[in-house]
Design a protein around this motif. Structure first.
Motif, PDB file in Angstrom:
ATOM      1  N   ALA A  58       0.823  -1.209   0.000  1.00 42.93           N
ATOM      2  CA  ALA A  58       0.000   0.000   0.000  1.00 42.93           C
ATOM      3  C   ALA A  58       0.860   1.264   0.000  1.00 42.93           C
ATOM      4  O   ALA A  58       0.583   2.210  -0.753  1.00 42.93           O
ATOM      5  CB  ALA A  58      -0.928  -0.003   1.212  1.00 42.93           C
ATOM      6  N   LEU A  59       1.892   1.307   0.816  1.00 43.59           N
ATOM      7  CA  LEU A  59       2.703   2.524   0.926  1.00 43.59           C
ATOM      8  C   LEU A  59       3.587   2.738  -0.296  1.00 43.59           C
ATOM      9  O   LEU A  59       3.785   3.875  -0.731  1.00 43.59           O
ATOM     10  CB  LEU A  59       3.555   2.487   2.192  1.00 43.59           C
ATOM     11  N   ARG A  60       4.122   1.665  -0.851  1.00 41.83           N
ATOM     12  CA  ARG A  60       4.986   1.844  -2.020  1.00 41.83           C
ATOM     13  C   ARG A  60       4.206   2.284  -3.246  1.00 41.83           C
ATOM     14  O   ARG A  60       4.782   2.847  -4.173  1.00 41.83           O
ATOM     15  CB  ARG A  60       5.779   0.575  -2.314  1.00 41.83           C
ATOM     16  N   GLY A 116       5.544   4.343  15.948  1.00 39.59           N
ATOM     17  CA  GLY A 116       5.005   5.435  15.157  1.00 39.59           C
ATOM     18  C   GLY A 116       5.880   5.854  13.999  1.00 39.59           C
ATOM     19  O   GLY A 116       5.643   6.891  13.382  1.00 39.59           O
ATOM     20  N   ARG A 117       6.903   5.088  13.717  1.00 39.68           N
ATOM     21  CA  ARG A 117       7.802   5.406  12.594  1.00 39.68           C
ATOM     22  C   ARG A 117       7.631   4.366  11.499  1.00 39.68           C
ATOM     23  O   ARG A 117       7.654   3.165  11.765  1.00 39.68           O
ATOM     24  CB  ARG A 117       9.268   5.376  13.023  1.00 39.68           C
ATOM     25  N   LEU A 118       7.475   4.832  10.284  1.00 41.66           N
ATOM     26  CA  LEU A 118       7.478   3.954   9.120  1.00 41.66           C
ATOM     27  C   LEU A 118       8.931   3.838   8.663  1.00 41.66           C
ATOM     28  O   LEU A 118       9.564   4.848   8.354  1.00 41.66           O
ATOM     29  CB  LEU A 118       6.625   4.534   7.998  1.00 41.66           C
ATOM     30  N   VAL A 119       9.468   2.625   8.667  1.00 37.84           N
ATOM     31  CA  VAL A 119      10.875   2.419   8.325  1.00 37.84           C
ATOM     32  C   VAL A 119      10.964   1.819   6.921  1.00 37.84           C
ATOM     33  O   VAL A 119      10.382   0.768   6.648  1.00 37.84           O
ATOM     34  CB  VAL A 119      11.573   1.492   9.345  1.00 37.84           C
ATOM     35  N   PHE A 120      11.687   2.511   6.053  1.00 30.54           N
ATOM     36  CA  PHE A 120      11.924   2.036   4.688  1.00 30.54           C
ATOM     37  C   PHE A 120      13.400   1.704   4.527  1.00 30.54           C
ATOM     38  O   PHE A 120      14.258   2.249   5.222  1.00 30.54           O
ATOM     39  CB  PHE A 120      11.560   3.122   3.666  1.00 30.54           C
ATOM     40  N   LEU A 121      13.686   0.815   3.577  1.00 33.91           N
ATOM     41  CA  LEU A 121      15.063   0.488   3.222  1.00 33.91           C
ATOM     42  C   LEU A 121      15.299   0.928   1.782  1.00 33.91           C
ATOM     43  O   LEU A 121      14.497   0.632   0.897  1.00 33.91           O
ATOM     44  CB  LEU A 121      15.308  -1.025   3.330  1.00 33.91           C
ATOM     45  N   ALA A 122      16.406   1.628   1.561  1.00 29.12           N
ATOM     46  CA  ALA A 122      16.765   2.092   0.221  1.00 29.12           C
ATOM     47  C   ALA A 122      18.170   1.595  -0.100  1.00 29.12           C
ATOM     48  O   ALA A 122      19.025   1.532   0.784  1.00 29.12           O
ATOM     49  CB  ALA A 122      16.717   3.615   0.159  1.00 29.12           C
ATOM     50  N   PRO A 123      18.433   1.267  -1.358  1.00 30.80           N
ATOM     51  CA  PRO A 123      19.751   0.733  -1.705  1.00 30.80           C
ATOM     52  C   PRO A 123      20.864   1.774  -1.797  1.00 30.80           C
ATOM     53  O   PRO A 123      22.030   1.415  -1.878  1.00 30.80           O
ATOM     54  CB  PRO A 123      19.519   0.071  -3.069  1.00 30.80           C
ATOM     55  N   SER A 124      20.521   3.070  -1.789  1.00 26.14           N
ATOM     56  CA  SER A 124      21.564   4.095  -1.876  1.00 26.14           C
ATOM     57  C   SER A 124      21.124   5.341  -1.116  1.00 26.14           C
ATOM     58  O   SER A 124      19.935   5.567  -0.914  1.00 26.14           O
ATOM     59  CB  SER A 124      21.825   4.467  -3.342  1.00 26.14           C
ATOM     60  N   PRO A 125      22.088   6.173  -0.717  1.00 25.46           N
ATOM     61  CA  PRO A 125      21.740   7.429  -0.040  1.00 25.46           C
ATOM     62  C   PRO A 125      20.875   8.346  -0.898  1.00 25.46           C
ATOM     63  O   PRO A 125      19.992   9.032  -0.388  1.00 25.46           O
ATOM     64  CB  PRO A 125      23.093   8.071   0.259  1.00 25.46           C
ATOM     65  N   ARG A 136      -2.210   7.133   7.065  1.00 25.18           N
ATOM     66  CA  ARG A 136      -3.408   7.489   7.833  1.00 25.18           C
ATOM     67  C   ARG A 136      -4.676   7.087   7.096  1.00 25.18           C
ATOM     68  O   ARG A 136      -5.645   6.635   7.696  1.00 25.18           O
ATOM     69  CB  ARG A 136      -3.408   8.991   8.133  1.00 25.18           C
ATOM     70  N   ALA A 137      -4.677   7.222   5.777  1.00 28.20           N
ATOM     71  CA  ALA A 137      -5.859   6.873   4.980  1.00 28.20           C
ATOM     72  C   ALA A 137      -6.182   5.385   5.048  1.00 28.20           C
ATOM     73  O   ALA A 137      -7.347   5.006   4.942  1.00 28.20           O
ATOM     74  CB  ALA A 137      -5.644   7.297   3.526  1.00 28.20           C
ATOM     75  N   ILE A 138      -5.169   4.554   5.259  1.00 19.44           N
ATOM     76  CA  ILE A 138      -5.430   3.111   5.347  1.00 19.44           C
ATOM     77  C   ILE A 138      -5.515   2.630   6.796  1.00 19.44           C
ATOM     78  O   ILE A 138      -5.559   1.431   7.047  1.00 19.44           O
ATOM     79  CB  ILE A 138      -4.382   2.284   4.558  1.00 19.44           C
ATOM     80  N   GLY A 139      -5.545   3.590   7.732  1.00 14.93           N
ATOM     81  CA  GLY A 139      -5.759   3.235   9.128  1.00 14.93           C
ATOM     82  C   GLY A 139      -4.514   2.933   9.936  1.00 14.93           C
ATOM     83  O   GLY A 139      -4.594   2.333  11.002  1.00 14.93           O
ATOM     84  N   THR A 140      -3.361   3.357   9.462  1.00 12.68           N
ATOM     85  CA  THR A 140      -2.110   3.132  10.185  1.00 12.68           C
ATOM     86  C   THR A 140      -1.629   4.458  10.747  1.00 12.68           C
ATOM     87  O   THR A 140      -1.437   5.416  10.002  1.00 12.68           O
ATOM     88  CB  THR A 140      -1.041   2.546   9.240  1.00 12.68           C
ATOM     89  N   TYR A 141      -1.418   4.500  12.064  1.00 11.66           N
ATOM     90  CA  TYR A 141      -0.909   5.727  12.670  1.00 11.66           C
ATOM     91  C   TYR A 141       0.609   5.725  12.581  1.00 11.66           C
ATOM     92  O   TYR A 141       1.273   4.780  12.996  1.00 11.66           O
ATOM     93  CB  TYR A 141      -1.330   5.875  14.127  1.00 11.66           C
ATOM     94  N   ALA A 142       1.149   6.780  12.033  1.00 13.33           N
ATOM     95  CA  ALA A 142       2.596   6.976  11.992  1.00 13.33           C
ATOM     96  C   ALA A 142       2.861   8.468  12.031  1.00 13.33           C
ATOM     97  O   ALA A 142       2.122   9.260  11.447  1.00 13.33           O
ATOM     98  CB  ALA A 142       3.191   6.365  10.730  1.00 13.33           C
ATOM     99  N   SER A 143       3.915   8.851  12.743  1.00 13.58           N
ATOM    100  CA  SER A 143       4.236  10.269  12.862  1.00 13.58           C
ATOM    101  C   SER A 143       5.480  10.669  12.082  1.00 13.58           C
ATOM    102  O   SER A 143       5.739  11.851  11.898  1.00 13.58           O
ATOM    103  CB  SER A 143       4.428  10.630  14.336  1.00 13.58           C
ATOM    104  N   SER A 144       6.255   9.682  11.626  1.00 14.83           N
ATOM    105  CA  SER A 144       7.466  10.010  10.876  1.00 14.83           C
ATOM    106  C   SER A 144       7.861   8.861   9.960  1.00 14.83           C
ATOM    107  O   SER A 144       7.380   7.736  10.094  1.00 14.83           O
ATOM    108  CB  SER A 144       8.626  10.327  11.829  1.00 14.83           C
ATOM    109  N   VAL A 145       8.755   9.203   9.039  1.00 14.33           N
ATOM    110  CA  VAL A 145       9.307   8.223   8.112  1.00 14.33           C
ATOM    111  C   VAL A 145      10.812   8.184   8.316  1.00 14.33           C
ATOM    112  O   VAL A 145      11.462   9.226   8.337  1.00 14.33           O
ATOM    113  CB  VAL A 145       8.982   8.598   6.644  1.00 14.33           C
TER     114      VAL A 145
END
Length: 161
Positions: free
Chosen positions: A41-43, A62-71, A89-98
């Motif tokens: 959903a997020l991607r 409250g943090r959404l953690v993503f992994l990226a292959p490069s800076p 938030r639209a899909i019902g997940t509370y998060a305050s930061s990425v």
């Protein structure tokens, strides 16, 4: 002679129970399914080239953690933080930061280059080592290696007799 009937089975099901139905494994499987659904959903909110290269890893405190292959890709995801948070938030997940962590992809398996044959000198040394050892198994291995060197030396460009 009369045979005893087999004892009645305690199981009433028709097959094996999946391991994902037991205790900690069940909660781990449920968490994995939830994270996978959240990842998809997020991607979808990310632009196409970025969508295929980053992965959602976790929702923690409250943090959404993503992994990226490069800076550089990590910086692009951080720029989309507002958009990602509103989708969450639209899909019902509370998060305050990425949070985006740089995690290079795992290295590909290195396949040894089999095209480099042993030199004639290496084959000669292997035969000499075979002649000087008293261990018959080791002698056989040295001779086998020497024969491979001889075969590979004669293969390129030579016709078989």
């Amino acid at each position: 002679m009369q045979r005893d009937a087999p004892p009645p089975s305690r199981r009433t099901g028709s097959g094996l129970t999946p391991i994902t139905a037991f205790g900690p494994i069940a909660s781990l499987a449920r968490k994995a399914r939830e994270l996978d659904a959240l990842d998809r959903a997020l991607r979808q909110t990310l632009p196409s080239p970025l969508r295929e290269q980053v992965r959602f890893a976790n929702l923690q405190d409250g943090r959404l953690v993503f992994l990226a292959p490069s800076p550089a890709l990590a910086a692009r995801v951080r720029l989309l933080q507002t958009q990602i948070l509103s989708t969450a938030r639209a899909i019902g997940t509370y998060a305050s930061s990425v949070t985006v962590k740089v995690a290079p992809p795992p290295p590909t398996d290195i396949v040894p280059d089999r095209s480099k044959p042993l030199s004639p000198a290496a084959a000669s040394h292997l035969r000499a080592a075979a002649a000087s050892t008293t261990d018959p198994e080791l002698r056989e291995l040295f001779l086998e290696l020497a024969s491979v060197a001889e075969i590979s030396d004669s293969q390129p460009g030579e016709a078989a007799d």
